[in-house]
Write a protein that holds these residues in place. Structure first.
Motif, PDB file in Angstrom:
ATOM      1  N   SER A 165      57.503  67.996  39.053  1.00  0.00           N
ATOM      2  CA  SER A 165      57.043  68.932  38.037  1.00  0.00           C
ATOM      3  C   SER A 165      57.953  68.930  36.806  1.00  0.00           C
ATOM      4  O   SER A 165      57.488  69.121  35.681  1.00  0.00           O
ATOM      5  CB  SER A 165      56.975  70.352  38.610  1.00  0.00           C
ATOM      6  OG  SER A 165      56.079  70.422  39.694  1.00  0.00           O
ATOM      7  N   ALA A 220      58.934  76.851  36.586  1.00  0.00           N
ATOM      8  CA  ALA A 220      58.025  77.845  37.168  1.00  0.00           C
ATOM      9  C   ALA A 220      56.937  77.165  37.990  1.00  0.00           C
ATOM     10  O   ALA A 220      56.544  77.653  39.056  1.00  0.00           O
ATOM     11  CB  ALA A 220      57.407  78.701  36.058  1.00  0.00           C
ATOM     12  N   VAL A 221      56.439  76.012  37.497  1.00  0.00           N
ATOM     13  CA  VAL A 221      55.452  75.246  38.259  1.00  0.00           C
ATOM     14  C   VAL A 221      56.064  74.776  39.577  1.00  0.00           C
ATOM     15  O   VAL A 221      55.457  74.901  40.651  1.00  0.00           O
ATOM     16  CB  VAL A 221      54.950  74.048  37.438  1.00  0.00           C
ATOM     17  CG1 VAL A 221      54.041  73.154  38.291  1.00  0.00           C
ATOM     18  CG2 VAL A 221      54.199  74.524  36.209  1.00  0.00           C
ATOM     19  N   ARG A 271      48.833  78.049  35.202  1.00  0.00           N
ATOM     20  CA  ARG A 271      49.172  78.848  34.019  1.00  0.00           C
ATOM     21  C   ARG A 271      50.355  78.255  33.256  1.00  0.00           C
ATOM     22  O   ARG A 271      50.353  78.226  32.015  1.00  0.00           O
ATOM     23  CB  ARG A 271      49.508  80.289  34.458  1.00  0.00           C
ATOM     24  CG  ARG A 271      50.109  81.173  33.384  1.00  0.00           C
ATOM     25  CD  ARG A 271      49.131  81.454  32.267  1.00  0.00           C
ATOM     26  NE  ARG A 271      49.698  82.345  31.271  1.00  0.00           N
ATOM     27  CZ  ARG A 271      50.502  81.958  30.280  1.00  0.00           C
ATOM     28  NH1 ARG A 271      50.830  80.676  30.174  1.00  0.00           N
ATOM     29  NH2 ARG A 271      50.970  82.841  29.410  1.00  0.00           N
ATOM     30  N   PHE A 272      51.358  77.775  33.971  1.00  0.00           N
ATOM     31  CA  PHE A 272      52.578  77.316  33.319  1.00  0.00           C
ATOM     32  C   PHE A 272      52.666  75.807  33.177  1.00  0.00           C
ATOM     33  O   PHE A 272      53.564  75.306  32.508  1.00  0.00           O
ATOM     34  CB  PHE A 272      53.813  77.816  34.089  1.00  0.00           C
ATOM     35  CG  PHE A 272      54.047  79.290  33.943  1.00  0.00           C
ATOM     36  CD1 PHE A 272      54.660  79.791  32.813  1.00  0.00           C
ATOM     37  CD2 PHE A 272      53.635  80.174  34.922  1.00  0.00           C
ATOM     38  CE1 PHE A 272      54.877  81.160  32.664  1.00  0.00           C
ATOM     39  CE2 PHE A 272      53.850  81.538  34.790  1.00  0.00           C
ATOM     40  CZ  PHE A 272      54.471  82.036  33.660  1.00  0.00           C
ATOM     41  N   ARG A 273      51.765  75.063  33.813  1.00  0.00           N
ATOM     42  CA  ARG A 273      51.848  73.605  33.731  1.00  0.00           C
ATOM     43  C   ARG A 273      51.571  73.148  32.306  1.00  0.00           C
ATOM     44  O   ARG A 273      50.595  73.541  31.683  1.00  0.00           O
ATOM     45  CB  ARG A 273      50.829  72.962  34.679  1.00  0.00           C
ATOM     46  CG  ARG A 273      50.896  71.445  34.699  1.00  0.00           C
ATOM     47  CD  ARG A 273      49.930  70.894  35.727  1.00  0.00           C
ATOM     48  NE  ARG A 273      48.552  71.248  35.427  1.00  0.00           N
ATOM     49  CZ  ARG A 273      47.778  70.555  34.583  1.00  0.00           C
ATOM     50  NH1 ARG A 273      48.257  69.498  33.957  1.00  0.00           N
ATOM     51  NH2 ARG A 273      46.528  70.923  34.373  1.00  0.00           N
ATOM     52  N   THR A 274      52.445  72.268  31.802  1.00  0.00           N
ATOM     53  CA  THR A 274      52.261  71.697  30.476  1.00  0.00           C
ATOM     54  C   THR A 274      51.164  70.649  30.542  1.00  0.00           C
ATOM     55  O   THR A 274      51.259  69.712  31.341  1.00  0.00           O
ATOM     56  CB  THR A 274      53.562  71.045  29.974  1.00  0.00           C
ATOM     57  OG1 THR A 274      54.598  72.034  29.966  1.00  0.00           O
ATOM     58  CG2 THR A 274      53.382  70.497  28.572  1.00  0.00           C
ATOM     59  N   THR A 330      61.900  75.581  31.454  1.00  0.00           N
ATOM     60  CA  THR A 330      61.604  76.789  32.232  1.00  0.00           C
ATOM     61  C   THR A 330      60.164  76.821  32.723  1.00  0.00           C
ATOM     62  O   THR A 330      59.890  77.188  33.874  1.00  0.00           O
ATOM     63  CB  THR A 330      61.897  78.044  31.391  1.00  0.00           C
ATOM     64  OG1 THR A 330      63.285  78.063  31.057  1.00  0.00           O
ATOM     65  CG2 THR A 330      61.558  79.305  32.167  1.00  0.00           C
ATOM     66  N   ARG A 331      59.211  76.417  31.877  1.00  0.00           N
ATOM     67  CA  ARG A 331      57.807  76.410  32.285  1.00  0.00           C
ATOM     68  C   ARG A 331      57.597  75.446  33.443  1.00  0.00           C
ATOM     69  O   ARG A 331      56.895  75.763  34.414  1.00  0.00           O
ATOM     70  CB  ARG A 331      56.916  76.011  31.107  1.00  0.00           C
ATOM     71  CG  ARG A 331      56.827  77.062  30.013  1.00  0.00           C
ATOM     72  CD  ARG A 331      56.037  76.541  28.822  1.00  0.00           C
ATOM     73  NE  ARG A 331      54.670  76.210  29.193  1.00  0.00           N
ATOM     74  CZ  ARG A 331      53.657  77.054  29.121  1.00  0.00           C
ATOM     75  NH1 ARG A 331      53.853  78.285  28.698  1.00  0.00           N
ATOM     76  NH2 ARG A 331      52.437  76.688  29.467  1.00  0.00           N
TER      77      ARG A 331
END
Length: 540
Positions: free
Chosen positions: A424, A464-465, A531-534, A460-461
């Motif tokens: 991730s 979170a994933v 939600r947080f995955r780029t 950070t994103r």
């Protein structure tokens, strides 16, 4: 990255894997080869001449191969539809289709037990047959094909297919001679993942096999937990490791020989809305089949948890909150939920610390050493959870005996969660432009401040994933936990299995209710990931 800092980052994941992964595996091999302290092939001879154990090995192999073929055949239409067409709710449906893959296998087994088990919703009892296992494996692995094959398919230039059709080729010939060769890398990747998961299948087979069907994974558990025959279990673990390694090597060699250079296009340019009645029918048919294949078991599970026999209600859910430990229950549901949450938080913390360190090394490294380090980090995914749990029991007794420690469970869970954190985070770390770091350094920022001001907000994103994956993996892990969990500290999957093993409608209902709770938590983790995955980065 400065050499001392890089050495420190390498030491964290390397030391962790050496102690909690490689050493237990070596101990299992040594136990199998030298049960008395010196080399003795007797255990191997006992296994290789036992018709029942050879039958287990053969069943493990052919059911995995058949599960792989059936999963590819069932999921390929879905991969095509999601790759080539745009329709309302596409992203939401794709996220929902991922939920079965991250569901705990014990929940999957319980869902199919509610569907085709005793008093099942379909009225057809198939538990104890290979058909139930195949259906559950397709349900569990559908998303692997959808995302892996569909992901590459969505980037293939459709003009190649249009050119073949304009030259007179039929749709089938166009697919076989143009599209299929380009999809082979993704097909091989999906097939290898599905085969490994079904080859090492544990929770699904343990619940749906009815005691008459067993994979090597289930047999290792039986030999250790029931028969206490550690040498035979060790030999079976060695044979399973050989099979897994052979699959991984074959896949790597195939990818090297069959790699095809091709120009890929953005997915937004290759998909379109269905234009004809036939295309709309195809999209509708695929979505309807997905609703049946992926939705029916989950809906039946929810329905079964709400039907108490006397009417609809939350009786089984309220029963989970009842305190006390009776001879028929052998588990406190409230304690099991608390244990799972505590272990998941600890495992997530460990996975983030080790995974972020490893991701920094992989993202900033170059050459063969970086690739080998990356491959080492992925090895726990290709190793059975039961083997890892068995290895913990065999190896972690010295210099400090950890076998009775409560930390053993989150340590086992984090081994499987770390690869998800690495996968991730690494693509996102690599996407950070070096010029940003250089500009900050020129302006006088030290390495620590550069990391805090430049890298950390971006990473950070992705972290979170990775944390979402780690939490979902830990909450649902069953294979290793079945070995290392103490009787008085069960997790939710272990409690579900114990409820299913006890007679009575109340215990069966409790199993259904706890499975639904675990499913909802897993769904929340998937929502966090999406939600947080780029977009375009951090896909696993």
């Amino acid at each position: 990255m400065r050499r001392p800092a890089r050495a420190a980052l390498v030491a964290v994941p390397l030391g962790f894997l050496a102690i909690f992964f490689l050493w237990p595996l070596v101990s299992i091999v040594w136990t199998g080869l030298a049960p008395g302290g010196s080399f003795d092939p007797g255990a191997f001879g006992e296994v290789l001449t036992d018709g029942d154990l050879l039958g287990v090995a053969w069943f493990t192999l052919w059911q995995a191969a058949l599960s792989t073929v059936v999963t590819l055949a069932v999921a390929l239409p879905g991969a095509y539809v999601f790759a080539r067409f745009r329709f309302p709710g596409k992203r939401l449906i794709r996220a929902a289709a991922t939920i079965p893959f991250v569901l705990p296998t014990v929940v999957v087994g319980t869902a199919f037990l509610a569907l085709i088990g005793p008093n099942g919703a379909l009225g057809i009892r198939l538990d104890g047959t290979v058909w139930a296992i195949l259906a559950a494996h397709v349900f569990f692995n559908y998303a692997v094909v959808l995302r892996t094959v569909g992901g590459l398919w969505s980037h293939l230039d459709p003009r190649l297919e249009e050119a073949a059709r304009s030259l007179g080729a039929s749709r089938w010939r166009t697919f076989v001679e143009v599209t299929l060769p380009l999809l082979r890398p993704a097909l091989a990747s999906a097939a290898s993942i599905v085969f490994l998961f079904t080859f090492t299948s544990f929770g699904i087979v343990l619940i749906l096999g009815g005691g008459g069907l067993a994979t090597l994974e289930v047999e290792i558990y039986r030999q250790t937990a029931t028969l206490f025959d550690l040498p035979v279990a060790a030999v079976l673990a060695v044979l399973q490791l050989i099979g897994v390694t052979a699959v991984l090597l074959a896949y790597g060699r195939y990818q090297e020989r069959r790699a095809v250079e091709q120009s890929l296009r953005p997915a937004a340019e290759t998909s379109r809305r269905p234009a004809t009645a036939a295309e709309r029918l195809l999209v509708g048919g695929v979505l309807a089949s997905m609703a049946v294949i992926l939705g029916a078991p989950l809906l039946v599970l929810i329905r079964r948890s709400l039907w108490t026999g006397e009417g609809w209600g939350l009786g089984f859910y309220r029963a989970l909150g009842e305190q006390g430990r009776t001879a028929a229950q052998f588990v406190d549901a409230g304690e099991a939920i608390g244990n799972s949450v505590a272990y998941a938080l600890a495992a997530t913390l460990i996975a983030l610390v080790v995974g972020l360190s490893a991701a920094a090394v992989v993202a900033t490294g170059k050459g063969r050493s970086s690739r080998w380090f990356d491959a080492l980090l992925m090895l726990p995914l290709g190793t059975s959870a039961v083997t890892i749990g068995f290895g913990f029991i065999v190896a972690l007794d010295s210099p400090v005996d950890l076998r009775a420690s409560a930390w053993l469970i989150p340590l086992a869970h984090s081994l499987v969660a770390i690869p998800f954190v690495v996968r991730s985070v690494v693509p996102v770390m690599r996407s950070v432009r070096a010029r940003l770091r250089e500009a900050a350094a020129v302006l006088g920022a030290g390495p620590g401040r550069v990391w805090r001001e430049i890298d950390l907000p971006i990473v950070t994103r992705a972290a979170a994933v990775g944390a979402g994956f780690a939490m979902a993996v830990s909450l649902g892990e069953f294979g290793a936990t079945a070995f290392v969990a103490r009787p008085d500290t069960p997790t939710m999957p272990v409690a579900i299995f114990r409820f299913l093993g006890r007679p009575g409608e109340l215990n069966f209902g409790r199993a259904m209710a706890m499975s639904v709770l675990l499913m909802l938590v897993t769904a929340a983790a998937v929502a966090l990931i999406e939600r947080f995955r780029t977009p375009g980065l951090g896909d696993f």
